[in-house]
Design an enzyme around this catalytic site. Sequence first.
Site, mmCIF file in Angstrom:
data_model
loop_
_atom_site.group_PDB
_atom_site.id
_atom_site.type_symbol
_atom_site.label_atom_id
_atom_site.label_comp_id
_atom_site.label_asym_id
_atom_site.label_seq_id
_atom_site.Cartn_x
_atom_site.Cartn_y
_atom_site.Cartn_z
ATOM 1 N N TRP A 95 -12.441 6.786 6.234
ATOM 2 C CA TRP A 95 -12.293 6.401 7.646
ATOM 3 C C TRP A 95 -11.160 7.165 8.328
ATOM 4 O O TRP A 95 -11.052 7.182 9.548
ATOM 5 C CB TRP A 95 -12.088 4.883 7.779
ATOM 6 C CG TRP A 95 -10.767 4.352 7.277
ATOM 7 C CD1 TRP A 95 -10.180 4.634 6.078
ATOM 8 C CD2 TRP A 95 -9.869 3.450 7.946
ATOM 9 N NE1 TRP A 95 -8.986 3.961 5.948
ATOM 10 C CE2 TRP A 95 -8.767 3.222 7.079
ATOM 11 C CE3 TRP A 95 -9.877 2.802 9.163
ATOM 12 C CZ2 TRP A 95 -7.704 2.385 7.413
ATOM 13 C CZ3 TRP A 95 -8.807 1.958 9.496
ATOM 14 C CH2 TRP A 95 -7.743 1.763 8.632
ATOM 15 N N ASP A 96 -10.327 7.808 7.522
ATOM 16 C CA ASP A 96 -9.212 8.607 8.031
ATOM 17 C C ASP A 96 -9.687 9.542 9.149
ATOM 18 O O ASP A 96 -9.004 9.740 10.153
ATOM 19 C CB ASP A 96 -8.610 9.482 6.916
ATOM 20 C CG ASP A 96 -8.168 8.706 5.688
ATOM 21 O OD1 ASP A 96 -8.798 7.679 5.378
ATOM 22 O OD2 ASP A 96 -7.218 9.133 5.021
ATOM 23 N N GLU A 123 -5.420 -2.575 1.399
ATOM 24 C CA GLU A 123 -6.225 -2.622 0.164
ATOM 25 C C GLU A 123 -5.623 -3.488 -0.941
ATOM 26 O O GLU A 123 -6.258 -3.698 -1.970
ATOM 27 C CB GLU A 123 -6.418 -1.204 -0.373
ATOM 28 C CG GLU A 123 -7.329 -0.359 0.492
ATOM 29 C CD GLU A 123 -7.636 1.007 -0.130
ATOM 30 O OE1 GLU A 123 -6.844 1.469 -0.969
ATOM 31 O OE2 GLU A 123 -8.672 1.598 0.239
ATOM 32 N N LYS A 157 -0.230 -3.263 2.048
ATOM 33 C CA LYS A 157 -0.109 -1.828 1.785
ATOM 34 C C LYS A 157 0.119 -1.032 3.073
ATOM 35 O O LYS A 157 0.895 -0.102 3.121
ATOM 36 C CB LYS A 157 -1.388 -1.354 1.103
ATOM 37 C CG LYS A 157 -1.399 0.117 0.738
ATOM 38 C CD LYS A 157 -2.680 0.491 0.026
ATOM 39 C CE LYS A 157 -2.685 1.959 -0.367
ATOM 40 N NZ LYS A 157 -3.949 2.376 -0.984
ATOM 41 N N GLN A 158 -0.609 -1.411 4.129
ATOM 42 C CA GLN A 158 -0.612 -0.586 5.338
ATOM 43 C C GLN A 158 -0.947 -1.443 6.556
ATOM 44 O O GLN A 158 -1.395 -2.578 6.408
ATOM 45 C CB GLN A 158 -1.633 0.529 5.192
ATOM 46 C CG GLN A 158 -3.068 0.042 5.052
ATOM 47 C CD GLN A 158 -3.970 1.061 4.371
ATOM 48 O OE1 GLN A 158 -4.120 1.046 3.154
ATOM 49 N NE2 GLN A 158 -4.580 1.924 5.162
HETATM 50 C C1 BGC Z 1 -5.708 3.978 1.946
HETATM 51 C C2 BGC Z 1 -6.994 4.103 2.735
HETATM 52 C C3 BGC Z 1 -7.250 5.557 3.013
HETATM 53 C C4 BGC Z 1 -7.261 6.368 1.731
HETATM 54 C C5 BGC Z 1 -7.399 7.864 1.975
HETATM 55 C C6 BGC Z 1 -5.798 4.820 0.688
HETATM 56 O O1 BGC Z 1 -4.583 4.794 0.008
HETATM 57 O O2 BGC Z 1 -5.465 2.635 1.605
HETATM 58 O O3 BGC Z 1 -6.895 3.387 3.932
HETATM 59 O O4 BGC Z 1 -8.471 5.701 3.651
HETATM 60 O O5 BGC Z 1 -6.050 6.166 1.042
HETATM 61 O O6 BGC Z 1 -6.355 8.350 2.739
#
Ligand code: BGC
Length: 650
Positions: free
Chosen positions: A302-303, A443, A544-545
């Site tokens: 999704w980035d 995540e 995490k984010q």
């Molecule tokens: C993140 C995801 C991201 C992926 C690729 C993961 O560590 O949690 O949101 O899409 O890395 O960058």
Amino acid sequence: MNELKESGFDAAKTVENGNKYLLGNGYLGYRGTLDEFGASECVGLNIAGKYDGVKGKWRETVNAFNPFYMAAYAGGIALDAREKNVAFHEVALDIFSGLFKRKTVFDVNGTSVTLKCERFVNMASKSNLCSRVIITADKDIRLNIKAGVDTDIWELNGPHFKDVKTKISGDTITASGTTQELGYRISVECKYSQRIENFSGGFGYINADIKKGEKFVLDRVAFVLFGEENADGESYDDKLKSHLKEWERLWSISRVYFKDDKRAQFALDYSIYHLLILAPKGEYSIAARGLSGQTYKGAVFWDTEIFMLPFFLNTLPDCAKNLIKYRINTLPEAKKKAQSYGYGGAFYAWESQDGYDACSDFNVTDVFTHRPVRTYFKDKQIHISADVAYAILKYYEHTGDDELMLAGGLETVLECAEFARTYSYYNHVKDRYELLDVIGPDEYHERVNNNAYTNYIFYNITKRGVELYEKFKKAYPESAVKKLKEWVEKLYLPKPDKNGVIEQFDGYFKLEDVEVEEVRSRLKHPNEYWGGSGGVATATRVIKQADVIMLFNLYPGLFSKEVQKANYEFYLPYTEHGSSLSHCAYALTACRIGKTDGAYKAFMDSAEIDLKGGGKQWAGEIYIGGTHPAASGGAWMTAVYGFGCNKEKK
Ligand code: BGC
């Protein structure tokens, strides 16, 4: 400042500098390594969207053979930056012209020998890359050079090539091989400007006597070719000319200026450089680690849609269209994935390799037991479909491209909505639909119910998709649209509580109330995975984010500034920023709510991530290093949508 520059050689920085000094043209990426380096120094010539899987290992993009390998000797002594006779060493990357430069001065038994290299991946071409080596000495000296297309390449889950062959024809050396899984025949062809005297073991040998002050110049013009394609006969200088012209054009349409802040300016220029070297040259998309290697399997997340697309929409709309078409073209695979789990509509690959989901059911390896850990990113991170639909709608909003909407765009949006409808659960007691058993952007908390980000984004893309159906009255069965209309009215949307805070998912507030540093102190191993069933963050509020915060960035008008502020203040201390996608999300929200200092810091953390060599390198035992183009895209968004659009009105 035009150049990123570094003096002195530090072997410990080899991998980091490979990323930092990366070259690319949207199709090929060449790591910032030295001429004398090989597979163990992670030299990589990565190709976008060409995947290969070796039995029992992860499928990933392939690295092609290295056309620029060179071991040079002066007076019988190796010209190698790792040796003790190095008097001076410097590498540089000119981000305005996409040129990598290297200069090393050696003391060869009292003779000063200088080796310079200039290299570029031709921005004006798809398959071409060039190198020029210049050697000079302050006394007459004998040079011996071994150079060739090195077939001993860096691979994470290889070997990807079989039937590897090298050959010479006149002044051109070629290495070719066939990929194991899909049988692509890839040739790397390299034309030399110097006469190759011998050819053995795949390498060419060149000898020369250079006089004091005289220049020995070796130009190499290389091509990465598939099947029918051919190299052309242009020289290094011809190629350089078209390359520089294209870079000039790209910067003329994409530069964004900071007033009086050189550090921020360079960080933003560097971020834009990283986006430009990834601009696709066809209907393919951008991997999460760009073209820096095979990390994250060269897969598309999704980035691209949420963090990178805005840059392309505003600067290179044709590239944005390619990114969107990639998703439309892979709709059949997304429908198959939905069916495989028993749902309707389109469930996009969490880690897309041309639509195939490369995400493993066991995507992390435990650092203590060395056993694979069951993760649910592939099965439960359903927001990916909403992200794809959101991007299509964003593209439409910017371009008004009705044609694309009718050629699969609207159908994709509605299929994504349909997936969520079939995934949802009807709560009879509350008379509402809920999205249960999902993973939101954070995540670390798997299999949660009613993740706010997920519910809101599906709600909004469905509403808009249905509205557009009314306009086009085409591209989807009317009865299916009717069902979506009824469903979306009853889709549950978690509301802000009395303090204005939206609960990230059902029960989040009941988790242990500890902040990031406390949780970090509980780690027993630095690379331990924080999430999953037994991670240090799992039972806590540490995320995490950016998650709820991400929602505000997608729909800034949906919530009041007070609500955005309350959530920013609430979630920030719990956010680890364990993903490179996180800082920019906070930066954007901070801009809207007037938190200038927080915005600036988070912007710099995002924009400088690859300059500082930051970001997590390990998830459990899996290497996840490389460049972070989503952070580059996020930095661009912060500058333009954040700093650029939120100036307080006097
Ligand atoms: C993140 C995801 C991201 C992926 C690729 C993961 O560590 O949690 O949101 O899409 O890395 O960058």
